[in-house]
Design a protein around this motif. Structure first.
Motif, short mmCIF file in Angstrom:
data_model
loop_
_atom_site.label_atom_id
_atom_site.label_comp_id
_atom_site.label_asym_id
_atom_site.label_seq_id
_atom_site.Cartn_x
_atom_site.Cartn_y
_atom_site.Cartn_z
N GLN A 104 0.84 -1.20 0.00
CA GLN A 104 0.00 0.00 0.00
C GLN A 104 0.88 1.25 0.00
N LYS A 105 1.91 1.26 0.83
CA LYS A 105 2.84 2.40 0.85
C LYS A 105 3.56 2.53 -0.49
N GLU A 152 1.22 4.14 -2.86
CA GLU A 152 1.06 5.57 -2.56
C GLU A 152 2.26 6.37 -3.05
#
Length: 176
Positions: free
Chosen positions: A126-127, A130
């Motif tokens: 997820q990071k 992003e």
């Protein structure tokens, strides 16, 4: 007193059996998620590691700790399931957009791309997603700024040429 102790012991046994059933269901659910996540990203290790630690805790009799580790394994696997492919795609897009582009002004975007890759390796998709999705947005902003600067430079050159022509006409500059 003796009957009360027996009743308490019976209730405790029922709670333990119920918890064991709950933990078993949570364990199975976590394992299903892990298998699916490993199918998406065979290189991942963190979900399986938490799962194995949970199994060890259950064997040692710590059902609550085992349950917590199974839930952690499921969370980690779920993140991989949800974000891994998105992160890989975003990193690939960022790489393509930056490929062949030089310039010091893009170094921060190259660094951001590297950080996204590192996050993916660290199994934090997820990071990674992003970080990587910022690259096209930032690059577009840089392109717009470059286009505006080029337009202003061209306009300044036109004005300078017009000023030179005016000065020549007025005799302040020699003719070329």
């Amino acid at each position: 007193i003796g009957m009360g102790l027996l009743d308490n012991a019976e209730e405790e046994i029922e709670r333990s059996l119920s918890l064991a059933d709950d933990v078993s269901a949570i364990q199975q659910d976590a394992l299903q998620h892990i298998v699916k996540a490993e199918g998406i990203a065979p290189i991942i290790k963190r979900p399986r590691k938490a799962y194995v630690m949970g199994e060890r805790e259950v064997i040692l009799g710590s059902l609550r700790e085992g349950e917590s580790l199974f839930r952690q394994a499921k969370r980690r696997a779920s993140e991989v399931i949800r974000w891994w492919q998105l992160a890989e795609n975003a990193i690939e897009e960022g790489s393509k957009l930056l490929s062949g582009r030089g310039g010091e002004e893009l170094q921060n975007l190259r660094d951001l791309l590297q950080e996204a890759k590192e996050k993916l390796v660290a199994e934090k998709p997820q990071k990674a997603y992003e970080y990587a999705t910022v690259i096209p947005i930032q690059l577009e902003g840089a392109d717009v700024a470059t286009d505006q600067a080029e337009e202003r430079l061209a306009e300044a050159a036109r004005q300078l040429k017009a000023a030179e022509e005016t000065a020549r006409i007025e005799g302040r500059l020699p003719s070329s």
